[in-house]
Each structure stands twice: as C-alpha cells, then as structure tokens.
Design a protein around this motif. Structure first.
Motif, PDB file in Angstrom:
ATOM      1  N   MET A 299     -80.665  72.847  14.486  1.00 34.24           N
ATOM      2  CA  MET A 299     -80.710  73.095  13.047  1.00 34.24           C
ATOM      3  C   MET A 299     -81.986  73.845  12.698  1.00 34.24           C
ATOM      4  N   THR A 300     -81.841  74.925  11.961  1.00 29.56           N
ATOM      5  CA  THR A 300     -83.022  75.689  11.563  1.00 29.56           C
ATOM      6  C   THR A 300     -83.747  74.983  10.421  1.00 29.56           C
ATOM      7  N   ALA A 301     -85.033  74.672  10.647  1.00 32.55           N
ATOM      8  CA  ALA A 301     -85.808  73.960   9.623  1.00 32.55           C
ATOM      9  C   ALA A 301     -86.561  74.938   8.724  1.00 32.55           C
ATOM     10  N   LEU A 302     -86.945  76.061   9.345  1.00 31.87           N
ATOM     11  CA  LEU A 302     -87.804  77.019   8.622  1.00 31.87           C
ATOM     12  C   LEU A 302     -87.397  78.431   9.026  1.00 31.87           C
ATOM     13  N   GLN A 303     -87.147  79.254   8.025  1.00 30.88           N
ATOM     14  CA  GLN A 303     -86.734  80.632   8.296  1.00 30.88           C
ATOM     15  C   GLN A 303     -87.684  81.573   7.565  1.00 30.88           C
TER      16      GLN A 303
ATOM     17  N   GLU B  90     -86.625  75.740  14.807  1.00 30.48           N
ATOM     18  CA  GLU B  90     -85.597  74.706  14.820  1.00 30.48           C
ATOM     19  C   GLU B  90     -86.250  73.331  14.670  1.00 30.48           C
ATOM     20  N   ALA B  91     -85.471  72.379  14.217  1.00 28.73           N
ATOM     21  CA  ALA B  91     -85.945  70.994  14.177  1.00 28.73           C
ATOM     22  C   ALA B  91     -86.307  70.558  15.591  1.00 28.73           C
ATOM     23  N   GLY B  92     -87.437  69.888  15.760  1.00 33.40           N
ATOM     24  CA  GLY B  92     -87.857  69.400  17.060  1.00 33.40           C
ATOM     25  C   GLY B  92     -88.517  70.449  17.938  1.00 33.40           C
ATOM     26  N   GLU B  93     -88.844  71.590  17.356  1.00 32.94           N
ATOM     27  CA  GLU B  93     -89.448  72.676  18.122  1.00 32.94           C
ATOM     28  C   GLU B  93     -90.902  72.879  17.668  1.00 32.94           C
ATOM     29  N   CYS B  94     -91.794  73.135  18.624  1.00 34.39           N
ATOM     30  CA  CYS B  94     -93.186  73.450  18.280  1.00 34.39           C
ATOM     31  C   CYS B  94     -93.470  74.898  18.668  1.00 34.39           C
ATOM     32  N   VAL B  95     -93.683  75.724  17.672  1.00 29.37           N
ATOM     33  CA  VAL B  95     -93.929  77.142  17.895  1.00 29.37           C
ATOM     34  C   VAL B  95     -95.404  77.425  17.638  1.00 29.37           C
TER      35      VAL B  95
END
Lengths: 73, 229
Positions: free
Chosen positions: B1-5, B34-39
């Motif tokens: 799921m995309t959290a931030l675009q 995405e949710a749960g992703e660290c960029v």
C-alpha cells in the motif's frame, strides 16, 4: 514571569480548548505557542500560514527581513 | 500500500534581501513510499535532502508539484488540514530539539500522546519506557532538556517522535549526535516501526546506520535543477 504566562496560555489552549490570538514581536514565543501565524505591516496581513512554514520559509520581503533580523529561533 | 506519493516537486528560494536573486533547490522530485518501507535520501550536503523532507512535512512551501497522503495534497492544503495530517498521519524527528522552557524531559516526550487524548499517567509511563530504552539516566527525566548535552537532547527528541503511531515518519539525521550503542537502539526502533507498517523517509549520514535501515536509497542529485547559469 513570561515563562509562567506562556505555560498558562499553553495549558488553557491545550486542556480547555480555548482559541487564542497572541500579538507579539517575539518570534521565539510565536513558534512555541502558535499553530498559525499572520505577519502584518502597515495595517495589512501580508503573509499568513503555518507558523513553522512562515518562519522557516518566509515569502514576503518584509517577513524575510523580520526573520533575518533576529537570532535563530 | 502506498503511504506517501510525491510528484514533480520543485523548490526555489527567492532572496528578497539579496536583490531578489532566485536560488533553485530541486526539481522533478518524484517518488512513492510503501507502508513498512524505509527510504533514505542520499547525496552530498547541499543537494536538497533536508529541503525535500521539509517540503513533504509542509514546513517549506513548494513552487509546484504535489505530496499525497490519504488522498490529500499536503502542499496545497490549508494550514488546519496540514496540522490535522501532522497529528494523525505524518510525524517528524528533527535533528535538534526545540522544547518549551521549563517542561520536563518526560513531559516533552509524553506531550504528543497527551495532545491525542491519552491519559497523562499512561503517556508518561510510555515516555519513561522509551527514555529508559534510549539510556537516558532516570535522574534527568524530571529536568527540562535545555541544559542537556547534544546527544541527550537528541534522544529526548527521538523518544518524542517515536512515541506516537504515525503511519508516516520523517527522520532528519536522528542518529547524528549519538554514540554507537544508542545508534543501535535507534536502528532497532526503526526496524520495529517498519514491522508495524510505518513508511519512513530519512536522512542518515552514518553509513553503518544507513545500510542497516534503508530498503532503498534515492540519490537526490538526480533532482538537481537544470538551469542555465
């Protein structure tokens, strides 16, 4: 004394849900207390927005002058 | 799921006190988290990493582009909507602590929960847990952090930023002033946020921390403005 007043105001707004307008030249006070900020010059609001946006990314020449004229807040 | 675009952000500063000179910062900034992703944002100092974090958080205005969170475009939203997004959706851990004078470290950390209506004793208990985990000596908890060392202040700041359950977190060099042991504590806390589905966008100069937390690195030099000098 100032610190006590600021504590009181923060409490009143936070705990009782009061709406408050503060008039100040002290931008450090403005940053700590306020959610939104309006900059006035010559009787007009020349810039308004989120307090941290206005202070960290001022757009108007007068606001830039104001922010750059004080020690970092 | 995309959290931030993030789409096509462009930012420049107009310096009215310097004869109106325009300093371009970044352009065509586009990515999604995405949710749960660290960029992690990578690139040299001055490339615009912090500016991008600040734009996504609404701290800096933008010239054009959009930041979509829960279907709301944060860059064109009114201040109250941005404040609501900051309360419910997006958190920010800055490099430096900016706290109200005279408020104890424990209350500084507990405050974000109290604002959300959590019982004060419960919020303070949670704050104590985090401060203990970050090895801040208990004798300091009742003191205002203004007199703390840089590393102590940064740990108060991290505890304050991690105490809530924001689905999106911005991390602006949260480990810069920490010793190796406390850096590892923070790495562990970031891993837990990931597991809980939090989307994170961060800046980490420490190579070791970066490789441990980053799922993906975005090189911000790709967003350098292409202007004729």
């Amino acid at each position: 004394m100032q610190a006590r007043l600021l504590d009181l105001l923060r409490q009143l707004v936070g705990e009782l849900g009061l709406a408050a307008i503060v008039v100040t030249h002290d931008l450090a006070v403005a940053r700590l207390l306020s959610h939104r900020m309006m900059v006035m010059k010559g009787g007009r609001v020349i810039e308004a927005g989120l307090t941290d946006r206005v202070l960290d990314d001022p757009r108007e020449p007068y606001t830039q002058l104001l922010v750059s004229s004080i020690l970092q807040v | 799921m995309t959290a931030l675009q993030v789409r096509d952000l462009r930012k420049s500063f107009t310096m009215h006190l310097r004869g109106g000179v325009v300093l371009p910062v970044v352009e065509n900034v586009s990515f999604a988290i995405e949710a749960g992703e660290c960029v992690v944002l990578g690139g040299p100092s001055g490339a615009g990493k912090s500016s991008i974090l600040k734009m996504v958080y609404g701290n800096y205005g933008v010239d054009s582009g959009s930041v979509l969170i829960d279907g709301i475009n944060l860059v064109s939203a009114d201040p109250r909507t941005v404040l609501t997004l900051r309360r419910d959706a997006i958190g920010y851990v800055s490099q430096f602590l900016r706290a109200v004078p005279r408020v104890s470290a424990l209350d500084v950390v507990a405050e974000p929960l109290v604002i959300r209506g959590v019982d004060k004793a419960e919020a303070q208990a949670k704050a104590g847990e985090l401060l203990a985990r970050l090895n801040l000596p208990e004798r300091l908890w009742a003191l205002p952090p203004a007199t703390f060392s840089g590393g102590e202040q940064q740990r108060v700041n991290i505890a304050r930023g991690f105490i809530t359950h924001h689905p999106i977190l911005m991390l602006d060099e949260p480990t810069a002033s920490l010793d190796a042991a406390n850096r590892q504590v923070v790495v562990g806390m970031i891993a837990e946020k990931k597991a809980a589905g939090v989307a994170m966008l961060g800046i980490f100069h420490d190579e070791d921390v970066r490789t441990q937390v980053a799922d993906r690195i975005i090189d911000v030099t790709g967003f350098a403005p292409k202007v004729a000098a």
